[in-house]
Design a protein around this motif. Structure first.
Motif, PDB file in Angstrom:
ATOM      1  N   VAL A 230       0.830  -1.234  -0.133  1.00  0.00           N
ATOM      2  CA  VAL A 230      -0.008  -0.085   0.012  1.00  0.00           C
ATOM      3  C   VAL A 230       0.807   1.072  -0.099  1.00  0.00           C
ATOM      4  N   VAL A 231       0.738   2.130  -1.111  1.00  0.00           N
ATOM      5  CA  VAL A 231       1.295   3.341  -1.157  1.00  0.00           C
ATOM      6  C   VAL A 231       0.641   4.523  -1.236  1.00  0.00           C
ATOM      7  N   PRO A 232       0.449   5.295  -0.325  1.00  0.00           N
ATOM      8  CA  PRO A 232      -0.482   6.777  -0.095  1.00  0.00           C
ATOM      9  C   PRO A 232       0.324   7.753  -1.106  1.00  0.00           C
ATOM     10  N   VAL A 233      -0.405   7.842  -2.250  1.00  0.00           N
ATOM     11  CA  VAL A 233       0.093   9.026  -3.164  1.00  0.00           C
ATOM     12  C   VAL A 233      -0.252  10.198  -2.553  1.00  0.00           C
ATOM     13  N   ILE A 234       0.125  10.723  -1.534  1.00  0.00           N
ATOM     14  CA  ILE A 234      -0.270  11.782  -0.651  1.00  0.00           C
ATOM     15  C   ILE A 234       1.217  12.508   0.015  1.00  0.00           C
ATOM     16  N   LEU A 235       0.970  13.854  -0.326  1.00  0.00           N
ATOM     17  CA  LEU A 235       2.260  14.747  -0.206  1.00  0.00           C
ATOM     18  C   LEU A 235       2.983  14.583   1.295  1.00  0.00           C
ATOM     19  N   LEU A 236       2.207  15.180   2.458  1.00  0.00           N
ATOM     20  CA  LEU A 236       2.303  15.508   3.819  1.00  0.00           C
ATOM     21  C   LEU A 236       1.922  14.642   4.561  1.00  0.00           C
ATOM     22  N   ALA A 237       2.368  14.088   5.598  1.00  0.00           N
ATOM     23  CA  ALA A 237       1.884  13.037   6.500  1.00  0.00           C
ATOM     24  C   ALA A 237       1.014  13.542   7.821  1.00  0.00           C
ATOM     25  N   ALA A 238      -0.193  13.742   7.439  1.00  0.00           N
ATOM     26  CA  ALA A 238      -1.094  14.213   8.593  1.00  0.00           C
ATOM     27  C   ALA A 238      -1.897  13.142   9.036  1.00  0.00           C
ATOM     28  N   SER A 239      -2.995  13.080   9.649  1.00  0.00           N
ATOM     29  CA  SER A 239      -3.785  12.160  10.041  1.00  0.00           C
ATOM     30  C   SER A 239      -4.151  11.057   9.042  1.00  0.00           C
ATOM     31  N   HIS A 240      -4.387  11.500   7.967  1.00  0.00           N
ATOM     32  CA  HIS A 240      -4.766  10.374   6.790  1.00  0.00           C
ATOM     33  C   HIS A 240      -3.728   9.361   6.786  1.00  0.00           C
ATOM     34  N   VAL A 241      -2.673   9.743   6.776  1.00  0.00           N
ATOM     35  CA  VAL A 241      -1.380   8.668   6.449  1.00  0.00           C
ATOM     36  C   VAL A 241      -1.142   8.244   7.759  1.00  0.00           C
ATOM     37  N   LYS A 242      -0.962   8.788   9.077  1.00  0.00           N
ATOM     38  CA  LYS A 242      -0.778   8.478  10.354  1.00  0.00           C
ATOM     39  C   LYS A 242      -1.723   7.535  11.131  1.00  0.00           C
ATOM     40  N   LEU A 243      -3.014   7.941  10.621  1.00  0.00           N
ATOM     41  CA  LEU A 243      -4.133   7.361  11.469  1.00  0.00           C
ATOM     42  C   LEU A 243      -5.317   6.518  10.681  1.00  0.00           C
ATOM     43  N   GLU A 244      -5.811   7.150   9.847  1.00  0.00           N
ATOM     44  CA  GLU A 244      -6.832   6.687   8.834  1.00  0.00           C
ATOM     45  C   GLU A 244      -6.402   5.784   8.149  1.00  0.00           C
ATOM     46  N   ILE A 245      -5.489   5.624   7.100  1.00  0.00           N
ATOM     47  CA  ILE A 245      -4.998   4.645   6.335  1.00  0.00           C
ATOM     48  C   ILE A 245      -4.673   3.532   7.188  1.00  0.00           C
ATOM     49  N   PRO A 246      -3.905   3.451   8.194  1.00  0.00           N
ATOM     50  CA  PRO A 246      -3.488   2.361   9.044  1.00  0.00           C
ATOM     51  C   PRO A 246      -4.729   1.527   9.499  1.00  0.00           C
ATOM     52  N   GLU A 247      -5.816   2.277   9.792  1.00  0.00           N
ATOM     53  CA  GLU A 247      -6.948   1.656  10.613  1.00  0.00           C
ATOM     54  C   GLU A 247      -7.623   0.699   9.385  1.00  0.00           C
ATOM     55  N   PHE A 248      -7.559   1.254   8.119  1.00  0.00           N
ATOM     56  CA  PHE A 248      -8.158   0.416   6.861  1.00  0.00           C
ATOM     57  C   PHE A 248      -7.070  -0.849   6.833  1.00  0.00           C
ATOM     58  N   LEU A 249      -6.005  -0.707   6.993  1.00  0.00           N
ATOM     59  CA  LEU A 249      -5.113  -2.031   6.819  1.00  0.00           C
ATOM     60  C   LEU A 249      -5.523  -2.858   7.926  1.00  0.00           C
ATOM     61  N   ASP A 250      -5.631  -2.455   8.883  1.00  0.00           N
ATOM     62  CA  ASP A 250      -5.996  -3.299  10.268  1.00  0.00           C
ATOM     63  C   ASP A 250      -7.118  -3.887   9.783  1.00  0.00           C
ATOM     64  N   THR A 251      -8.314  -3.280   9.342  1.00  0.00           N
ATOM     65  CA  THR A 251      -9.490  -4.196   8.873  1.00  0.00           C
ATOM     66  C   THR A 251      -9.192  -5.162   7.906  1.00  0.00           C
ATOM     67  N   ALA A 252      -8.390  -4.711   6.598  1.00  0.00           N
ATOM     68  CA  ALA A 252      -8.083  -5.574   5.561  1.00  0.00           C
ATOM     69  C   ALA A 252      -7.169  -6.937   6.196  1.00  0.00           C
ATOM     70  N   ARG A 253      -6.325  -6.553   7.196  1.00  0.00           N
ATOM     71  CA  ARG A 253      -5.603  -7.751   7.657  1.00  0.00           C
ATOM     72  C   ARG A 253      -6.612  -8.929   8.397  1.00  0.00           C
ATOM     73  N   ARG A 254      -7.482  -8.166   9.046  1.00  0.00           N
ATOM     74  CA  ARG A 254      -8.579  -9.219   9.540  1.00  0.00           C
ATOM     75  C   ARG A 254      -9.386 -10.056   8.692  1.00  0.00           C
ATOM     76  N   GLN A 255      -9.929  -9.220   7.527  1.00  0.00           N
ATOM     77  CA  GLN A 255     -10.739  -9.815   6.542  1.00  0.00           C
ATOM     78  C   GLN A 255      -9.894 -10.560   5.673  1.00  0.00           C
ATOM     79  N   TYR A 256      -8.619 -10.420   5.399  1.00  0.00           N
ATOM     80  CA  TYR A 256      -7.762 -11.309   4.640  1.00  0.00           C
ATOM     81  C   TYR A 256      -6.442 -11.764   5.418  1.00  0.00           C
TER      82      TYR A 256
END
Length: 287
Positions: free
Chosen positions: A66-92
């Motif tokens: 997973v690569v975020p094509v996002i310029l600066l690391a604010a809460s999207h990169v630090k918190l929100e995307i990792p939460e989606f990853l956690d969910t995907a790991r549980r699912q798969y």
């Protein structure tokens, strides 16, 4: 092993910006035909991040990078995307999911900003460049760390170009705003102003700021002002994203908030409490 890279764009209310991101992903596919890439968006449009994971699984992926094509690391990169990853790991649970870094403070981004400035200043003499202000325009964030990164780039841009000054402004959320940044440059004595957007693709904000610049120009009729191009589907950007993918595969994604113990403490209060961003931000290395 079947490996698929999931590229996450921010997403915009303006479909032109979303189409530019999809064109960017298409260009990456053209550049690396031996790899598999899927595209999704963080917010405001589809496919969503869960849709993106589903698309990777439909390709029988054993590993998803997973690569975020996002310029600066604010809460999207630090918190929100990792939460989606956690969910995907549980699912798969049988699929390895690796989190790469966002674009961030990369040397080639300074090169790209410098390129964009010189496209506007191509006819300037060296003396005129020394009288020119760059107003570096970012999105703005509630994350002081991300805002601070833009100031760091402003300093590097000043050293690279030798302009009179580089002032920072933001399109929203925080200050100074674009008219303030231009006014500051003029107050210091700049003879001309080039606004350089630190933006990947077009969208509501870029279009709005082009209008704001016209308004400011009408007040300072005798002072040359222009806005440089945003980044778009640029070769340097493609190289950075592919490098972020390689880094993740080598286990070198140092700003890997996915593994950050502070995020685990912070995420459960994410919806109630904004303050934890700061505790999280300053408590781990940004590589």
């Amino acid at each position: 092993m079947k490996e698929v890279t999931l590229l996450i764009g921010h997403g915009s209310r303006d479909d032109d910006g979303n189409q530019e991101f999809l064109a960017f992903v298409q260009e990456i596919r053209r550049r690396s035909p031996e790899q598999h890439f899927e595209a999704c968006f963080l917010e405001l449009t589809t496919p969503t991040i869960p849709d993106g994971f589903d698309a990777c699984i439909r390709q029988n992926a054993d590993r998803i990078v997973v690569v975020p094509v996002i310029l600066l690391a604010a809460s999207h990169v630090k918190l929100e995307i990792p939460e989606f990853l956690d969910t995907a790991r549980r699912q798969y649970p049988d699929v390895e999911i690796v989190y790469g870094r966002n674009i961030g403070l990369h040397e080639q981004m300074i090169d790209l900003l410098t390129d964009r400035f010189y496209e506007q200043a191509a006819m300037y003499t060296q003396e005129e460049i020394q009288q020119t202000a760059i107003v570096l325009m970012g999105r703005g964030s509630s994350d002081s760390d991300a805002n601070g990164d833009l100031y760091k780039m402003a300093r590097q841009l000043w050293e690279r170009t030798g302009v009179f000054t580089v002032e920072v402004c933001f399109t929203g959320i925080t200050f100074p705003r674009l008219p303030d940044g231009i006014q500051r440059a003029i107050s210091l004595g700049a003879q001309r102003v080039v606004v350089v957007p630190y933006f990947l693709f077009t969208g509501v904000l870029i279009k709005r700021m082009q209008g704001v610049l016209q308004d400011v120009k009408s007040i300072h009729k005798n002072l040359p002002m222009s806005m440089a191009g945003y980044f778009g589907v640029h070769q340097r950007l493609i190289e950075i994203v592919l490098e972020r993918r390689e880094e993740a595969l080598r286990g070198q994604a140092f700003m890997n908030c996915d593994l950050c113990k502070y995020r685990k403490n912070a995420s459960h209060e994410h919806s109630h409490n904004h303050e934890h961003h700061h505790a999280h931000d300053h408590s781990h290395s940004h590589g």
